[in-house]
Enzyme design. Structure first.
Site, mmCIF file in Angstrom:
data_model
loop_
_atom_site.group_PDB
_atom_site.id
_atom_site.type_symbol
_atom_site.label_atom_id
_atom_site.label_comp_id
_atom_site.label_asym_id
_atom_site.label_seq_id
_atom_site.Cartn_x
_atom_site.Cartn_y
_atom_site.Cartn_z
ATOM 1 N N ASP A 27 0.833 -1.214 0.000
ATOM 2 C CA ASP A 27 0.000 0.000 0.000
ATOM 3 C C ASP A 27 0.864 1.259 0.000
ATOM 4 O O ASP A 27 1.988 1.255 0.507
ATOM 5 C CB ASP A 27 -0.912 -0.031 1.238
ATOM 6 C CG ASP A 27 -2.086 0.925 1.104
ATOM 7 O OD1 ASP A 27 -2.354 1.408 -0.020
ATOM 8 O OD2 ASP A 27 -2.750 1.197 2.128
ATOM 9 N N HIS A 44 2.518 3.341 -8.911
ATOM 10 C CA HIS A 44 2.276 1.919 -9.200
ATOM 11 C C HIS A 44 3.469 1.332 -9.958
ATOM 12 O O HIS A 44 3.894 0.210 -9.711
ATOM 13 C CB HIS A 44 1.000 1.741 -10.024
ATOM 14 C CG HIS A 44 -0.241 2.177 -9.284
ATOM 15 N ND1 HIS A 44 -0.487 1.804 -7.988
ATOM 16 C CD2 HIS A 44 -1.293 2.955 -9.654
ATOM 17 C CE1 HIS A 44 -1.643 2.335 -7.589
ATOM 18 N NE2 HIS A 44 -2.147 3.037 -8.578
ATOM 19 N N LEU A 138 10.718 -20.535 -4.491
ATOM 20 C CA LEU A 138 9.666 -19.717 -3.877
ATOM 21 C C LEU A 138 8.342 -19.842 -4.642
ATOM 22 O O LEU A 138 8.330 -19.837 -5.873
ATOM 23 C CB LEU A 138 10.119 -18.247 -3.890
ATOM 24 C CG LEU A 138 9.115 -17.224 -3.361
ATOM 25 C CD1 LEU A 138 9.076 -17.233 -1.842
ATOM 26 C CD2 LEU A 138 9.464 -15.816 -3.854
HETATM 27 C C1 IPE Z 1 -5.575 -2.708 -0.295
HETATM 28 O O1 IPE Z 1 -5.191 -1.375 -0.425
HETATM 29 C C2 IPE Z 1 -5.507 -3.390 -1.620
HETATM 30 C C3 IPE Z 1 -4.191 -3.526 -2.244
HETATM 31 C C4 IPE Z 1 -3.045 -3.111 -1.781
HETATM 32 C C5 IPE Z 1 -4.190 -4.214 -3.481
HETATM 33 P P1 IPE Z 1 -6.246 -0.203 -0.563
HETATM 34 O O2 IPE Z 1 -5.445 1.047 -0.644
HETATM 35 O O3 IPE Z 1 -7.165 -0.479 -1.686
HETATM 36 O O4 IPE Z 1 -7.046 -0.292 0.810
HETATM 37 P P2 IPE Z 1 -7.903 0.798 1.577
HETATM 38 O O5 IPE Z 1 -8.868 1.340 0.598
HETATM 39 O O6 IPE Z 1 -6.945 1.851 2.057
HETATM 40 O O7 IPE Z 1 -8.519 0.065 2.719
HETATM 41 C C1 IPE Z 2 -1.584 0.247 -3.422
HETATM 42 O O1 IPE Z 2 -1.329 1.609 -3.404
HETATM 43 C C2 IPE Z 2 -1.815 -0.283 -4.810
HETATM 44 C C3 IPE Z 2 -3.193 -0.683 -5.118
HETATM 45 C C4 IPE Z 2 -4.198 -0.662 -4.301
HETATM 46 C C5 IPE Z 2 -3.438 -1.173 -6.451
HETATM 47 P P1 IPE Z 2 -2.510 2.666 -3.405
HETATM 48 O O2 IPE Z 2 -2.842 2.968 -4.831
HETATM 49 O O3 IPE Z 2 -3.624 2.226 -2.557
HETATM 50 O O4 IPE Z 2 -1.799 3.933 -2.764
HETATM 51 P P2 IPE Z 2 -2.452 4.955 -1.739
HETATM 52 O O5 IPE Z 2 -2.975 4.167 -0.594
HETATM 53 O O6 IPE Z 2 -3.529 5.679 -2.485
HETATM 54 O O7 IPE Z 2 -1.311 5.837 -1.352
HETATM 55 MG MG MG Z 3 -4.056 2.428 -0.608
#
Ligand code: IPE
Ligand code: IPE
Ligand code: MG
Length: 257
Positions: A27, A44, A138
């Site tokens: 995240d 990303h 792995l």
């Molecule tokens: C969880 O992250 C999903 C992934 C990392 C793929 P999100 O960024 O979507 O989660 P919330 O919305 O903060 O709970």
């Molecule tokens: C995690 O990073 C990746 C996915 C959920 C695909 P985020 O895109 O949720 O990044 P933040 O949380 O908005 O910073």
């Molecule tokens: Mg996120």
């Protein structure tokens, strides 16, 4: 009490300092990009480099399974442009990385409802899994269009069908049957869960499978998560005492002595 002969205690596997199965919520890509004045997509993209680092470090350290949450069933609700660019990124990453994974003896497995993805992407997923299926290093699990609740619903549907077909009585349903029906059933349960970016929630990741997993939260955004950050998580894990409902005395560790 002699802990060596008590079957309740013997059932608990001795804990090694290296987790057998690590599950990660990657995240913070968007915030990483924003903090640099870049579009979310750049975050990303940078996140893929962290995936490479963590995969190779886990393989080096002897981790058996690494499960990465790449796209949740809720992430479809993001702006269309972001979802589109994530799909493009999956496709290129899959195509580019599979050869290298295969060379490194990594077995790739994808969990989640894959019918929601384009034909092209589904085909790449299938090929990547087929190509690496016999590898013995792995196991890298990518959770894509995955949701913990979805996973449990799928397991329940399967058992309900068995009841309907007369192969199973409702009273016979037990925890083991659900464990055997959810994703990752054939793999050891996650020992260590890591979530980056400072958020402290499960966000519908492996709900059933995480029942006794040790949780670790890192403040780093995923693109900043590197070998040192992983080591920090492993150090924390090494210092944990897993009790599974028993007492420290029963486990026979320093904390219980
Ligand atoms: C969880 O992250 C999903 C992934 C990392 C793929 P999100 O960024 O979507 O989660 P919330 O919305 O903060 O709970
Ligand atoms: C995690 O990073 C990746 C996915 C959920 C695909 P985020 O895109 O949720 O990044 P933040 O949380 O908005 O910073
Ligand atoms: Mg996120």
């Amino acid at each position: 009490m002699n802990t060596m002969t008590d079957p309740k205690i013997e059932a608990i596997k001795p804990k090694s300092d290296i987790p057998r199965h690590v599950a990660v919520i990657m995240d913070g890509n968007g915030r990483w990009a924003k903090s640099r004045g870049l579009p979310r997509f750049a975050g990303h993209k940078a996140g893929v480099d962290s995936v490479r680092k963590v995969v190779s470090e886990c393989a080096k350290k002897g981790v058996e399974v690494l499960t990465l949450f790449a796209f949740s069933s809720e992430n479809w609700k993001r702006p269309e442009k972001e979802v589109g660019s994530l799909m493009e990124l999956f496709l290129t990453a899959l195509r580019q990385e599979v050869k290298k994974l295969h060379r490194n003896n990594v077995r790739l497995k994808i969990i989640g409802g894959r019918h929601a993805f384009s034909e092209k992407l589904q085909k790449s997923m299938r090929l990547a899994e087929e190509q690496t299926a016999d590898n013995t290093g792995l196991t890298l699990v990518i959770a894509a269009n995955y949701g913990g609740r979805w996973d449990i619903v799928e397991a329940v549907k399967k058992l309900a069908q068995e009841v309907k077909d007369g192969q199973l009585e409702p009273e016979q349903i037990n925890e083991q049957m659900i464990s055997d029906s959810v994703a990752l059933a054939e793999l050891p349960e996650p020992d260590l869960f890591i979530r980056t970016s400072g958020e402290q929630r499960i966000s519908n990741f492996l709900l059933w499978q995480l029942a006794y997993t040790e949780l670790f939260f890192s403040d780093r955004y995923w693109p900043d998560f590197d070998e040192d950050a992983l080591q920090e998580a492993f150090n924390a894990y090494a210092g944990r005492e897993r009790r599974y409902g028993l007492t420290g005395e029963q486990i026979g560790t320093a904390a219980g002595a």
